[in-house]
Design a protein around this motif. Structure first.
Motif, mmCIF file in Angstrom:
data_model
loop_
_atom_site.group_PDB
_atom_site.id
_atom_site.type_symbol
_atom_site.label_atom_id
_atom_site.label_comp_id
_atom_site.label_asym_id
_atom_site.label_seq_id
_atom_site.Cartn_x
_atom_site.Cartn_y
_atom_site.Cartn_z
ATOM 1 N N ALA A 355 0.839 -1.205 0.000
ATOM 2 C CA ALA A 355 0.000 0.000 0.000
ATOM 3 C C ALA A 355 0.874 1.256 0.000
ATOM 4 O O ALA A 355 0.582 2.239 -0.694
ATOM 5 N N GLY A 356 1.968 1.217 0.766
ATOM 6 C CA GLY A 356 2.900 2.343 0.798
ATOM 7 C C GLY A 356 3.572 2.567 -0.546
ATOM 8 O O GLY A 356 3.746 3.714 -0.990
ATOM 9 N N GLU A 357 3.939 1.469 -1.214
ATOM 10 C CA GLU A 357 4.559 1.577 -2.539
ATOM 11 C C GLU A 357 3.587 2.182 -3.553
ATOM 12 O O GLU A 357 3.969 2.989 -4.399
ATOM 13 N N TRP A 358 2.326 1.751 -3.454
ATOM 14 C CA TRP A 358 1.326 2.301 -4.356
ATOM 15 C C TRP A 358 1.139 3.801 -4.119
ATOM 16 O O TRP A 358 1.012 4.577 -5.069
ATOM 17 N N ARG A 359 1.128 4.213 -2.870
ATOM 18 C CA ARG A 359 0.967 5.643 -2.577
ATOM 19 C C ARG A 359 2.114 6.456 -3.185
ATOM 20 O O ARG A 359 1.905 7.541 -3.733
ATOM 21 N N GLU A 360 3.327 5.943 -3.063
ATOM 22 C CA GLU A 360 4.481 6.637 -3.654
ATOM 23 C C GLU A 360 4.375 6.705 -5.173
ATOM 24 O O GLU A 360 4.643 7.747 -5.791
ATOM 25 N N ALA A 361 3.965 5.588 -5.776
ATOM 26 C CA ALA A 361 3.832 5.539 -7.235
ATOM 27 C C ALA A 361 2.749 6.511 -7.725
ATOM 28 O O ALA A 361 2.933 7.229 -8.713
ATOM 29 N N LEU A 362 1.630 6.520 -7.015
ATOM 30 C CA LEU A 362 0.540 7.425 -7.394
ATOM 31 C C LEU A 362 0.950 8.885 -7.224
ATOM 32 O O LEU A 362 0.584 9.738 -8.037
ATOM 33 N N GLY A 363 1.710 9.154 -6.184
ATOM 34 C CA GLY A 363 2.205 10.517 -5.946
ATOM 35 C C GLY A 363 3.107 10.978 -7.080
ATOM 36 O O GLY A 363 3.044 12.138 -7.506
ATOM 37 N N ARG A 364 3.948 10.059 -7.584
ATOM 38 C CA ARG A 364 4.851 10.417 -8.684
ATOM 39 C C ARG A 364 4.063 10.705 -9.965
ATOM 40 O O ARG A 364 4.361 11.672 -10.673
ATOM 41 N N ILE A 365 3.071 9.881 -10.253
ATOM 42 C CA ILE A 365 2.267 10.096 -11.469
ATOM 43 C C ILE A 365 1.499 11.409 -11.381
ATOM 44 O O ILE A 365 1.494 12.213 -12.320
ATOM 45 N N LEU A 366 0.843 11.624 -10.231
ATOM 46 C CA LEU A 366 0.087 12.865 -10.057
ATOM 47 C C LEU A 366 1.003 14.083 -10.080
ATOM 48 O O LEU A 366 0.578 15.175 -10.476
ATOM 49 N N GLY A 367 2.242 13.909 -9.678
ATOM 50 C CA GLY A 367 3.205 15.006 -9.653
ATOM 51 C C GLY A 367 3.388 15.652 -11.012
ATOM 52 O O GLY A 367 3.577 16.867 -11.116
ATOM 53 N N TRP A 368 3.343 14.839 -12.094
ATOM 54 C CA TRP A 368 3.500 15.423 -13.425
ATOM 55 C C TRP A 368 2.185 15.515 -14.204
ATOM 56 O O TRP A 368 2.040 16.358 -15.085
ATOM 57 N N LEU A 369 1.191 14.678 -13.849
ATOM 58 C CA LEU A 369 -0.074 14.686 -14.591
ATOM 59 C C LEU A 369 -1.057 15.732 -14.054
ATOM 60 O O LEU A 369 -1.761 16.391 -14.831
ATOM 61 N N SER A 370 -1.096 15.881 -12.741
ATOM 62 C CA SER A 370 -2.059 16.797 -12.125
ATOM 63 C C SER A 370 -1.896 18.257 -12.582
ATOM 64 O O SER A 370 -2.903 18.915 -12.860
ATOM 65 N N PRO A 371 -0.667 18.797 -12.662
ATOM 66 C CA PRO A 371 -0.541 20.193 -13.119
ATOM 67 C C PRO A 371 -1.160 20.434 -14.490
ATOM 68 O O PRO A 371 -1.791 21.467 -14.720
ATOM 69 N N LEU A 372 -1.024 19.486 -15.400
ATOM 70 C CA LEU A 372 -1.601 19.643 -16.732
ATOM 71 C C LEU A 372 -3.126 19.630 -16.675
ATOM 72 O O LEU A 372 -3.795 20.378 -17.393
ATOM 73 N N ALA A 373 -3.674 18.766 -15.790
ATOM 74 C CA ALA A 373 -5.130 18.700 -15.631
ATOM 75 C C ALA A 373 -5.676 20.006 -15.054
ATOM 76 O O ALA A 373 -6.670 20.558 -15.546
ATOM 77 N N HIS A 374 -5.033 20.509 -14.006
ATOM 78 C CA HIS A 374 -5.482 21.764 -13.395
ATOM 79 C C HIS A 374 -5.330 22.934 -14.369
ATOM 80 O O HIS A 374 -6.188 23.825 -14.418
ATOM 81 N N ASN A 375 -4.240 22.928 -15.131
ATOM 82 C CA ASN A 375 -4.045 23.978 -16.143
ATOM 83 C C ASN A 375 -5.123 23.930 -17.215
ATOM 84 O O ASN A 375 -5.558 24.968 -17.722
ATOM 85 N N MET A 376 -5.545 22.717 -17.573
ATOM 86 C CA MET A 376 -6.587 22.564 -18.591
ATOM 87 C C MET A 376 -7.895 23.200 -18.111
ATOM 88 O O MET A 376 -8.555 23.946 -18.851
ATOM 89 N N ILE A 377 -8.242 22.922 -16.870
ATOM 90 C CA ILE A 377 -9.477 23.482 -16.296
ATOM 91 C C ILE A 377 -9.362 25.011 -16.186
ATOM 92 O O ILE A 377 -10.301 25.744 -16.494
ATOM 93 N N LYS A 378 -8.188 25.467 -15.765
ATOM 94 C CA LYS A 378 -7.952 26.903 -15.618
ATOM 95 C C LYS A 378 -8.021 27.612 -16.967
ATOM 96 O O LYS A 378 -8.648 28.670 -17.106
#
Length: 452
Positions: A355-378
């Protein structure tokens, strides 16, 4: 008798002299130039957009574009890692934004008395395509900075005028209701006094704002600023003297911008199929492999934001919310998800380390994907925001959003997020159930001891 005859002759001579004197021509009346009036609010909006474009082209922002924006991990992963292509997208978007402003400016110039200003549209196209500036409308940097301050003041004061006029309208509506309801005379007198002073304030603001400026005065500011912004774009992106490589392919090597293939104006006019603006507009047309080509960019942006919130607090995600999330998924992502989760139905998610490994992996993906998603909405919300407000707030460009993102790569990243979310969601539920079970057993033991 002789004296009488002499007097008659003098009188006749004087009368004749008055008859030959022609009346002087009437002085030509000075034509009063028409003020922009209610169009002040539209013109203020155009000015604010020009100011926004000028700010985006500042040394600070262009350095940020070259050193930060195009280097974003998300951009490199799912948009492109071709620097020339990314700079080309940035240039094309700024040019397209300026083209739309110039189109509106052209409508304003048609109302002017100055024949040169009325010819703004063809002159601007010629300047964009081949570079002539016969009227010297391009301002120096120092002149433009002074013009920016002046336009900024006009935008601010005109926005204030809009609020004051809106307040006056509310007051007048209130007075009308009071008269209909036959309220106390003192109340009505108070309202009338307030309306009087509010009208004075509106009159004062009209004098200070764009409202009482002539079309020629306002259009001259818009025209010269529009020419100067385009000159700045060409300077920043090296179009003309310093050719910039722009390519329409996400994977192909950089190619020379179509407008830069020939160096002489006469060669350009012969070889050029599309003009400067048409060429840049085509650069913004997304390839078939992108999310925007499939009309999914904004939907996926919202989907990623929802997943991000669930990952941050998986213990708060109920079964209904999980079902709603699944309903948001298009068929392509559902197929990916089924393939990834095949054979894992009914599995136990009780491993804290995993579960800890998954949290780290998800954090890394969101680290680069989330800014683009938020920018798209903005980016999308600002385009709607501009319809009602004068000044956009950020410098988000399409290349920083999901607009040009590769569909296959984005869907693979989203599927990975969903697989990880599924595991940590199950882990949290199992841990909660286990804690409740242990607590119930402990309470049962205590009750047995008390009864014995």
């Amino acid at each position: 008798m002789a004296l009488e005859t002499l007097l008659i002759k003098v009188k006749t001579a004087i009368s004749s002299s008055f008859d030959v004197v022609r009346p002087s021509a009437p002085k030509p009346k000075l034509l009063k130039k028409t003020n922009v009036g209610v169009l002040a609010f539209e013109i203020a909006g155009l000015m604010s957009k020009l100011l926004h474009l000028w700010q985006a082209l500042s040394d600070k922002n262009t350095a940020r574009l070259r050193n930060e924006s195009i280097s974003l991990e998300g951009v490199q992963k799912i948009v492109s890692n071709d620097e020339a292509f990314l700079l080309g997208l940035a240039c094309a978007e700024l040019v397209e934004n300026l083209r739309l402003v110039a189109k509106s400016v052209s409508r304003i110039t048609k109302k002017c008395d100055d024949p040169n200003i009325r010819r703004f549209e063809p002159l601007f196209d010629e300047f964009a395509n081949w570079g002539p500036d016969p009227h010297g409308w391009v301002l120096s940097l120092k002149e433009m900075e002074a013009r920016v301050k002046k336009m900024d003041r006009y935008v601010t004061v005109t926005a204030t005028l809009y609020r004051e006029m809106d307040e006056l309208s509310v007051m007048e509506s209130g007075l009308s209701k009071s008269l209909k309801c036959k309220e106390k005379e003192s109340t009505i007198c108070d309202l009338q006094q307030k309306i009087f002073w509010q009208r004075q304030e509106v009159k004062y603001m009209k004098d200070r704002s764009l409202w009482n400026r002539s079309f020629d005065t306002v259009a001259a500011m818009l025209v010269r600023s529009t020419f100067t912004v385009l000159a700045r774009i060409k300077h920043v992106f090296g179009i003309g003297q310093f050719p910039l490589s722009l390519t329409r392919s996400l994977s192909a090597s950089a190619a020379v911008h179509p407008l830069m293939k020939s160096s002489k104006p006469e060669e350009k006019s012969k070889d050029l199929g599309d003009g400067f603006f048409e060429t840049n507009s085509k650069l913004l047309k997304p390839p078939e492999t992108t999310l925007s080509s499939a009309a999914l960019a904004l939907h996926y942006a919202n989907l990623i934001v929802v997943i991000e919130k669930m990952i941050k607090s998986p213990q708060l995600v109920g079964v209904d919310a999980r079902d709603d999330l699944y309903a948001m998924l298009p068929i392509s992502i559902r197929s990916l998800l089924r393939a990834r989760l095949k054979g894992s139905v009914g599995f136990s998610a009780s491993d804290p380390a995993l579960a800890g490994e998954w949290r780290e992996a998800l954090g890394r993906i969101l680290g680069w994907l989330s800014p683009l998603a938020h920018n798209m909405i903005k980016w999308q919300s600002e385009r709607s925001f501009e319809q009602q407000n004068l000044v956009p707030k950020t410098n988000v460009l399409l290349l920083q959003t999901l607009f040009f993102a590769n569909k296959e790569k984005t869907e693979a990243a989203i599927a990975e997020l969903l697989v990880g979310l599924n595991y940590i969601w199950r882990f949290e539920r199992e841990m909660t159930a286990k804690a409740l079970f242990e607590s119930a057993n402990f309470n049962g033991i205590l009750n047995v001891k008390k009864s014995s």
